[in-house]
Design a protein around this motif. Structure first.
Motif, PDB file in Angstrom:
ATOM      1  N   ARG A 126       0.698  -1.079  -0.102  1.00 19.83           N
ATOM      2  CA  ARG A 126      -0.030  -0.062  -0.062  1.00 19.83           C
ATOM      3  C   ARG A 126       0.889   1.393  -0.014  1.00 19.83           C
ATOM      4  N   GLU A 129       1.941   1.607  -3.438  1.00 25.00           N
ATOM      5  CA  GLU A 129       0.868   2.099  -4.652  1.00 25.00           C
ATOM      6  C   GLU A 129       0.434   3.538  -4.227  1.00 25.00           C
ATOM      7  N   THR A 130       0.455   4.130  -3.071  1.00 22.30           N
ATOM      8  CA  THR A 130       0.419   5.328  -2.790  1.00 22.30           C
ATOM      9  C   THR A 130       1.501   6.395  -3.079  1.00 22.30           C
ATOM     10  N   VAL A 133       1.161   7.005  -6.811  1.00 27.45           N
ATOM     11  CA  VAL A 133       0.017   8.144  -7.245  1.00 27.45           C
ATOM     12  C   VAL A 133       0.898   9.325  -6.913  1.00 27.45           C
ATOM     13  N   THR A 159       0.466   6.925   4.141  1.00 24.38           N
ATOM     14  CA  THR A 159       0.728   8.202   3.311  1.00 24.38           C
ATOM     15  C   THR A 159       1.854   8.921   3.762  1.00 24.38           C
ATOM     16  N   ASP A 255      -8.301   6.315  -3.003  1.00 21.25           N
ATOM     17  CA  ASP A 255      -8.497   4.930  -3.254  1.00 21.25           C
ATOM     18  C   ASP A 255      -8.834   4.472  -4.464  1.00 21.25           C
ATOM     19  N   ILE A 258      -5.268   4.650  -6.439  1.00 20.88           N
ATOM     20  CA  ILE A 258      -4.314   3.654  -6.254  1.00 20.88           C
ATOM     21  C   ILE A 258      -4.780   2.341  -6.966  1.00 20.88           C
ATOM     22  N   LYS A 261      -2.653   1.653  -9.906  1.00 19.20           N
ATOM     23  CA  LYS A 261      -1.084   1.462  -9.476  1.00 19.20           C
ATOM     24  C   LYS A 261      -0.986   0.040  -8.886  1.00 19.20           C
TER      25      LYS A 261
END
Ligand code: PRX
Length: 674
Positions: A126, A129-130, A133, A159, A255, A258, A261
């Motif tokens: 996660r 992926e974040t 972005v 984040t 959400d 992502i 990604k």
């Protein structure tokens, strides 16, 4: 509370010495540090090289060549020449051994919602992926600032770590702050991207956080900072929980983004150790909040060492720090320190006493939490509403922390005996947003505990109490003075964002004799707290000496509150005093006078109070607002807050005959004390 001219930390103290409590043998047996000679290793003679031990807890892409560079004193540079990535150190490096282990236990406020147990593998995915972005969709790169305005859900550390992965500087603003307060920070940090969440639970209510975020954008733009993109995490992915509209071309659901990604890997950017990891805003003695600038290498090594040896975190521990990640405690001791050590860290969304006073202890029992970390305010509240509750639950803490304000010995003993069931060590850690991590505390398996005292300087930290002239007050003298630290340390903030002058003046100005000196010995750090040191070197904090009110362990500037009161059309002048409070430590009480032509009324007092809460957040709401005919003033026109404080506390106001308007004092006294 005093104003600038009146501040002094110098007064006699009449406390009795409290008895020692000793760490249980069982704790000592398993502790990360039980070496009583540790302080020798960290003596001033071994400064600064002793801090190599801190840096060696991290994985470096490139080892450093200079432990401490003082060429721009007092802006310290630690581990110069070194390169590393904070996200790699908190996530990637654990995958080989621990990818299947829980990194984050997320406890939603509603008990019927299941707890989320996120493994290191999932966190890794996660965060990547974040980061993808932020890099590809927002075009963010190392050195850019991004404001986060996120509540207590896993998306917050995700984040933060995504930013850290790219070398992007995150500025997380406490979600309980008002949109306006957030907007000020967006503006100060010059963030073009705001990352927020649609809604979150607090006391059983789903709050519309998107509305606050819109206010933040508006306030920032009014101040001159345009926000190009607002990324919105949804509390329930795929389902928008806010009644506030999304703005086309500006607002995007994170959400959703992502999804594009999926499983993308973003290589962690190898960052110079002395580059900035984050800004954390805190209150100071003038109106504007200070952006404390924390470094990557120094800060991360510092909080990792402190987490290992003061918090005694082992990878198999379940660690729950009840602070909010929007404060420094959460950054250092929910996110960076515990995750750097591969601990399982607990994130609780809501209020500790929701839906009943047993909630905390149920969480502790259910997750088998064995390290617990909270503030005196929370301890007082839990004791008040449910003093017998802990005994009903079958959890077992080995270690507990208190932080943020002085704890009364009586409350300490309840914490130790009832919450800790007499089996856990307690550390009372004294530190600040500016200091990155702990400065004074007992080492849990090495030193005895003393209720109400934070403890001595930690290894490598050399505290001293100075009087206003700069003379050292000897331990055991029974006199309070300014608590200072003789030496720099890796976790210390580097400067105030964009305001080096203020940094030097606020923290080093008072005792620096040579502003051009490059020798660290000439730069004594002044914390802004009054304290007394007993014979054994233990430090007991009395409170702030500057214009800062510590409400529930959170710093609020008097000027901030007064400026907020002045946003009320009718108000001409405002003065705030800090009143002692059984639960919160202290609370602001406000005095206002009105412009000509306006009449006092209960509605107006309420309006002022609501305005303060709107501008700063509920935390700043005054307990009382007194509308008075005029303020007591010196002949030079300075408002005498000290006199107002005496009136609020029902004390003798002393000699007021030298004031410009002595008769007003009696008038106000009658009004307030009637
Ligand atoms: O006055 C001290 C008090 O909190 C101030 C720092 O507040 P902040 O930057 O918001 O950071 C809070 C969390 C570290 C200090 O100047 N303070 C902090 N810890 C203690 C404390 N007072 C007494 N005992 C403590 N353990």
């Amino acid at each position: 509370m005093t104003n600038g001219q009146e501040q002094s930390a110098h007064y006699d103290v009449h406390w009795q010495e409290e008895e020692y409590y000793y760490p249980p043998p069982q704790f000592i047996g398993q502790a990360n540090c039980s070496d009583t000679s540790i302080f020798d290793r960290f003596s001033l003679d071994n400064f600064p090289e002793c801090f190599k031990e801190f840096a060696d807890l991290l994985d470096w892409d490139q080892y450093w060549h200079t432990t401490l560079d003082t060429s721009d004193a007092p802006c310290w540079k630690w581990f110069v020449g070194g390169k590393l990535n904070a996200s790699y150190n908190c996530v990637d490096r654990h995958l080989e051994k621990y990818k299947n282990k829980t990194a984050i236990h997320f406890v939603p406020e509603l008990e019927e919602e299941p707890v989320v147990h996120m493994t290191f593998q999932e966190l890794y995915r996660r965060v990547n992926e974040t980061a993808a972005v932020l890099r590809d969709f927002c075009g963010l790169k190392a050195g850019d600032r991004v404001t986060l305005y996120l509540p207590m859900t896993p998306e917050l550390p995700i984040t933060m770590l995504a930013c850290a992965r790219l070398g992007v500087i995150h500025c997380q603003v406490f979600a309980g702050f008002s949109g306006k307060a957030c907007g000020d920070r967006v503006w100060d940090s010059e963030s073009e991207v705001l990352i927020t969440m649609d809604a979150y639970y607090r006391s059983g209510k789903l709050l519309d956080h998107k509305a606050n975020s819109d206010q933040a954008v508006e306030a920032a733009e009014k101040a001159g900072q345009k926000v190009n993109k607002v990324l919105v995490w949804r509390r329930y992915p795929g389902k928008y929980s806010s009644p506030t509209d999304m703005v086309d071309g500006r607002d995007y659901f994170l959400d959703d983004l992502i999804k594009e990604k999926r499983s993308q890997i973003v290589e962690p950017v190898s960052m110079p150790a002395e580059d900035i990891l984050f800004l954390m805003y805190t209150s100071g003695s003038t109106g504007r909040p200070k952006g404390c600038q924390h470094s990557i290498g120094g800060y991360l090594s510092y909080v990792t060492w402190m987490s290992k040896y003061v918090q005694d975190i082992h990878p198999e521990d379940v660690y729950w720090c009840m602070a909010d990640i929007g404060w420094i405690t959460g950054h250092s001791f929910i996110v960076y320190g515990p995750l750097a050590l591969a601990a399982s860290t607990v994130i609780y969304e809501g209020v500790p006493t929701y839906p009943d006073p047993g909630r905390c202890w149920r969480i502790a029992e259910e997750l088998d939490v064995n390290i617990f970390h909270t503030s005196p305010t929370a301890i007082r509240a839990l004791r008040k509403v449910g003093g017998d509750e802990p005994a009903k639950y079958n959890y077992r803490f080995k270690h507990m922390t208190t932080v943020g304000e002085p704890i009364e010995p009586e409350v300490w003993r309840w914490y130790y005996n009832v919450v800790g069931k007499g089996k856990a060590v307690v550390v009372d850690t004294w530190w600040q947003t500016e200091t990155g991590g702990f400065l004074c505390s007992t080492l849990p398996a090495v030193s005895a505990m003393k209720p109400g005292s934070a403890g001595p300087g930690l290894p490598g930290i050399h505290p001293v109490i100075l009087d206003d002239e700069g003379h050292e007050i000897q331990p055991g003298e029974g006199k309070a003075g300014n608590l200072c630290i003789r030496n720099p340390w890796p976790g210390a903030f580097q400067t105030i964002w964009k305001d080096k002058e203020r940094y030097i003046n606020s923290y080093y100005g008072k005792y620096s004799k040579d502003r051009n000196s490059k020798d660290w010995r000439d730069w004594i750090y002044m914390a802004g707290d009054a304290a007394v040191m007993s014979k054994d070197g233990y430090v007991r904090i009395l409170g702030r000496i500057d214009d800062v009110i510590n409400v529930s362990g959170h710093r609020l500037g008097t000027k901030e509150i007064e400026s907020a009161a002045l946003t009320t059309e009718e108000v001409a002048e405002a003065a705030v005093v800090a009143m002692p409070d059984e639960i919160k430590g202290s609370v602001p009480e406000l005095y206002v006078s009105l412009k000509p032509g306006y009449e006092p009324s209960d509605e107006l007092a309420k309006k002022v109070s609501d305005n303060v809460a709107d501008v700063l957040g509920k935390i700043a709401k005054p307990s009382n607002v007194y509308i008075v005919p005029d303020m007591p003033k010196t002949r030079s026109g300075k408002i005498m807050r000290r006199v107002l404080l005496s009136i609020s506390s029902g004390k003798d106001v002393g000699d007021v005959s030298t004031l410009a308007n002595p008769q007003i004092v009696e008038e106000i006294r009658k009004q307030v004390q009637s």
